[in-house]
Every structure is written in structure tokens, then in C-alpha cells.
Design an enzyme around this catalytic site. Structure first.
Site, PDB file in Angstrom:
ATOM      1  CE  LYS A 125      96.001  45.575   1.377  1.00 41.76           C
ATOM      2  NZ  LYS A 125      94.756  44.845   1.504  1.00 41.76           N
ATOM      3  CE1 TYR A 159      91.625  37.179   2.201  1.00 39.20           C
ATOM      4  CE2 TYR A 159      92.805  39.276   2.252  1.00 39.20           C
ATOM      5  CZ  TYR A 159      92.770  37.911   2.485  1.00 39.20           C
ATOM      6  OH  TYR A 159      93.876  37.266   2.998  1.00 39.20           O
ATOM      7  CG  ASP A 185      88.326  45.030   6.050  1.00 35.63           C
ATOM      8  OD1 ASP A 185      89.251  45.875   6.079  1.00 35.63           O
ATOM      9  OD2 ASP A 185      88.516  43.831   5.788  1.00 35.63           O
TER      10      ASP A 185
HETATM   11  C1  LIG Z   1      94.504  43.567   2.360  1.00 35.35           C
HETATM   12  C2  LIG Z   1      93.222  43.437   3.061  1.00 35.35           C
HETATM   13  C3  LIG Z   1      93.101  42.699   4.243  1.00 35.35           C
HETATM   14  C4  LIG Z   1      94.206  41.851   4.792  1.00 35.35           C
HETATM   15  O1  LIG Z   1      95.315  42.586   5.143  1.00 35.35           O
HETATM   16  P1  LIG Z   1      96.747  41.836   5.260  1.00 35.35           P
HETATM   17  O2  LIG Z   1      97.635  42.894   5.781  1.00 35.35           O
HETATM   18  O3  LIG Z   1      97.069  41.342   3.894  1.00 35.35           O
HETATM   19  O4  LIG Z   1      96.543  40.707   6.225  1.00 35.35           O
HETATM   20  C5  LIG Z   1      91.895  42.744   4.913  1.00 35.35           C
HETATM   21  N1  LIG Z   1      90.858  43.441   4.441  1.00 35.35           N
HETATM   22  C6  LIG Z   1      90.925  44.144   3.303  1.00 35.35           C
HETATM   23  C7  LIG Z   1      89.746  44.929   2.853  1.00 35.35           C
HETATM   24  C8  LIG Z   1      92.103  44.142   2.562  1.00 35.35           C
HETATM   25  O5  LIG Z   1      92.150  44.807   1.398  1.00 35.35           O
END
Ligand SMILES: *Cc1c(COP(=O)(O)O)cnc(C)c1O
Length: 438
Positions: A277, A149, A244
């Protein structure tokens, strides 16, 4: 009668009220408990490793706001920094020294980046990094992997097409097929597929975007041969490798997951990194960054546009900075990793004792487990977990005051505030439930 005299009914009442004004009663779908059934807990407050719901019930929190709360809730140093920042002003729409300090602090620990830009969510950071990759390479196509994601940007809401020659299908209404026509979705950890994809589309591929440890399919590590091949193919074909690390960044190690891969693969580094995060410590803050030559393609220096009214918000940066200062202290990750590992090992022992299939893994303060005999390597294997079994475990734990993610494809998080007694209490509850599940 006021709701305070009816504590048992408060929670359902709140959910009913929420559903009247917010779709599904929640502002992010996974919170709705749709995967596991039942009523979501409305949280009233949190401190350290614990959260209390609107009915006053206490939980040991293994979600940690889906990762950011690595110090636990309400850490005194972070609270103080946020309170001080709030008195100085909420938002200026102009640069501040603290943004520079936060950027410097992040770059110090993640040397693959020479520059970064701060934004407000992981979605925004991932979307901007992809735009930058396309702008810097002047190519249209992107490669992502099933089960990873990267936020909800239109071009990423896509599942695999029927073969490597075909591009993906939208997974959300409102995304026209044309918008995902340049997104190629491949199987995670499948070396052969990326080789074939580059053989077919190499000259058009702007980037690979990948979660190095895929926390959005619970906990699946990119194998070393797979990560090495992703790096090699990007380099050979002039595409960018985007890691990511919104979830893994500063969560699995101070240097993030890329530091672990760099130890195992000589010279390994991504071209671009996406963070979120933990770097915000619970406030809306994220970032993307990379080498100077690529980052200078961004507006106002270069042709790739990106902007944000609240980007680098003074309170969010104060929260992030105070959090990063704490986690950079010597021994922080060793202690966190040991605690997290003891949780996973304890769960394994409890499951083994009851004869329940179980396998777990962890890195730093992030963990995952599956009610399967072996660690899965991709999304299809992850989804072999029996939903009903996971739901029984989830609700059993919740009833016993242990709050894990309400979906079997989500990772778990341990904070510095979790004590050995918290881990023991969690294992005791799990032992009970595994026995019932047998
Ligand atoms: C949480 C997450 C996102 C999205 O971040 P948001 O702050 O919820 O938009 C993107 N990539 C990864 C790997 C994530 O865990």
C-alpha cells in the site's frame, strides 16, 4: 445517442458493460458494493482529497485506494517522479539503482528489518514471508487470527476449526482442506488461546502472522498484553513473529505500527515485516523483510524460492520513493494524525447528538468507527454492528459526496490533502444522516 448526452445513465450502463466482461463487474470483490447494495461508482479521475465518478459527481475520498494515497491524489512531486521514470523505461527485468534507494529508504524507518525484497502486491509479500518463515524454521504450521487479512494465498483462506486441536476450514472454493491443514486460526486479542495453541503445537509452529492494528476488521488494535504474549511465545518456541503492516506500514506512523508497540513494550520487534500500500504510493509495489540471517535464506542465496517479472518495477519504485520522501518530512504525521482524530471526534459528537451508538479510533492517517457502544476486540464483536444501519450511513454519505469504504469491516483513510473544510463538510453530512438514523 452517445453516453455523454445521458450523464444520468452512464454509470449503470458502465456497470452493465463491466459485468459482461469481468465477473461481478469488478477486479476486486469489495468494489462491487455487495455488502451495502447499490451500484459501484466508476471513478474517472482524482485530485488531492477528491474523486470524480464517470457521471462527474465529486466525492471526498476516505478510501485512498484502500490506503496507499497518503499524500492525496496527484501529488506534484510524485507525479513528476513517475513521469520522469516513465520516459526512462517501463520495465527492464534487471536490477536498478532506484530499487536499492527504495529499500534503503524503507529500512531507514523500520529498523527491525536489515534486508527486504520488493514484490508487486501485498498478497505476494505475505505469501512469501510465510514461505520464508516455514523455510527458515523448517516447520509446517502457521497461526493467524480471525478477522485479519493477509492476502488471498490458498493457505490463508481459512476460518477457525471447531477447537484448538483441529485446524481450519477453507473459506473459498478451490482450496482443498489439505492446503489449510497447517493453518491454525485463533481469536484476535485472546491471550489464552495462543498459549493453548503453543502448548499443543509449539514445536511445529513456523510463525504467527498478525495485523498489529487490524484494518480488515475496520480498526481493532492488538492489545499490549496480547502482542507481548505473541512475541514471547514465538521467541520461547522458536517461531517467527510476522507483522503484516501492508495497511499500517507508513500509514499510522513513519516507523509503522511496530514503532508504537516498541515504545510500549521494551525491546519489541517482529522477526519479519510485510509492507505494501503506502510504500508504492498507489502503484503495484509491496515488500517483506527482516534480519539479514533470515532474509539470506531467500533465493538466490538460500533455499527459499521466490521471484517476480515486474518486482521492483522502475515506475512503481519511483512512485514509492517520491511518496516516502514526502511523508518523512518533519511534522507530517503529527498534522495527519491531528486531522484524522478531529474527523473521528467530530463523528462521535454528531452521533452522540443524535443518540446513535458510535465509537471510533484512529492512529496516524488511519481510522475506524463502529455503530456500537464500545470498541470491539475481535471479529465476532465487530460483526455485531447492524448491517442495515451501516448501509444507511454509507449511502447517506455517498449521496452527499462523501466516499467511505462500502463495507462495515473496512478501515478509513485520511490523506495530507484533506483540508479542514473537507473534514467540516464530512461532519455536516454525517450530522444530517445520524439525525435521520435516530
Ligand atoms: C491489502 C492488504 C493485503 C493484501 O495486499 P494486496 O496488495 O491487496 O494483495 C495484505 N495484508 C493486509 C493487512 C492488507 O491490508
Amino acid at each position: 445517442m452517445s453516453s455523454s448526452t445521458q450523464p444520468a445513465s452512464l454509470n449503470p450502463t458502465l456497470f452493465e458493460r463491466a459485468k459482461r466482461v469481468i465477473p461481478g463487474g469488478v477486479n476486486s470483490p469489495v468494489r462491487a458494493f455487495r455488502a451495502v447494495g447499490g451500484t459501484p461508482r466508476f471513478i474517472a479521475r482524482a485530485q488531492g482529497a477528491y474523486m470524480w465518478d464517470a457521471d462527474g459527481k465529486k466525492y471526498i475520498d476516505y478510501i485512498g485506494s484502500w490506503g496507499p494515497m497518503i499524500l492525496g491524489h496527484g501529488h506534484p512531486a510524485v507525479l513528476e517522479a513517475v513521469q520522469k521514470a516513465a520516459t526512462e523505461g517501463f520495465s527492464f527485468g534487471a536490477p536498478t539503482e532506484r530499487e536499492v534507494e527504495l529499500a534503503e529508504e524503507i529500512l531507514k524507518h523500520v529498523p527491525s528489518m536489515e534486508m527486504l525484497r520488493l514484490v508487486s502486491s501485498g498478497t505476494e509479500a505475505g505469501m512469501s514471508a510465510i514461505r520464508l518463515a516455514r523455510g527458515a524454521t523448517n516447520r509446517p504450521k502457521i497461526i493467524k487470527f480471525e478477522g485479519c487479512y493477509h492476502g488471498h494465498a490458498d493457505s490463508l483462506l481459512v476460518k477457525a476449526g471447531s477447537g484448538l486441536a483441529t485446524f481450519g476450514h477453507p473459506t473459498s472454493a478451490g482450496v482443498p482442506p489439505e492446503v489449510v491443514q497447517h493453518t491454525l486460526v485463533l481469536e484476535y486479542n485472546n491471550v489464552q488461546q495462543i498459549e493453548e495453541a503453543f502448548a499443543l503445537h509449539g514445536k511445529d509452529v513456523a510463525c504467527i502472522i498478525i495485523e498489529p492494528i487490524a484494518g480488515n476488521m475496520n480498526f481493532v488494535r492488538a492489545s499490549l498484553p496480547f502482542m507481548r504474549r505473541c512475541r514471547e511465545l514465538c521467541t520461547q518456541h522458536g517461531a517467527l513473529l510476522i507483522l503484516d503492516e501492508v495497511m499500517t506500514g507508513f500509514r499510522v506512523a513513519l516507523g509503522s505500527a511496530q514503532s508504537l508497540y516498541a515504545k510500549a513494550i521494551p525491546g519489541f520487534k517482529p522477526d519479519l515485516t510485510v509492507l505494501g500500500k503506502v510504500i508504492g504510493g498507489g502503484m503495484p509495489l509491496a515488500a517483506f523483510g527482516g534480519p539479514r540471517a533470515i532474509m539470506e535464506q531467500m533465493a538466490p542465496l538460500g533455499p527459499v524460492y521466490q521471484a517476480g517479472t515486474l518486482s521492483g518495477n522502475p515506475i512503481a519504485t519511483a512512485c514509492g520513493l517520491a511518496t516516502l520522501k514526502e511523508i518523512a518530512k518533519p511534522g507530517f504525521y503529527e498534522s495527519l494524525a491531528k486531522k484524522t482524530r478531529s474527523l473521528v471526534d467530530g463523528l462521535q459528537t454528531a452521533a452522540n447528538g443524535a443518540g446513535v451508538p458510535f465509537v471510533g479510533d484512529s492512529e496516524g492517517g488511519m481510522f475506524g468507527f463502529f455503530l456500537l457502544p464500545q470498541l470491539p476486540q475481535n471479529y465476532t464483536q465487530v460483526m455485531k454492528t447492524e448491517g442495515a444501519k451501516f448501509n444507511a450511513l454509507f449511502h447517506g454519505l455517498l449521496d452527499r459526496g462523501v466516499y467511505i469504504a462500502p463495507a462495515l469491516y473496512e478501515a478509513g483513510f485520511v490523506s495530507a490533502a484533506h483540508s479542514e473544510a473537507d473534514i467540516d463538510a464530512t461532519l455536516e453530512a454525517s450530522t444530517d444522516i445520524f439525525k435521520l438514523m435516530r
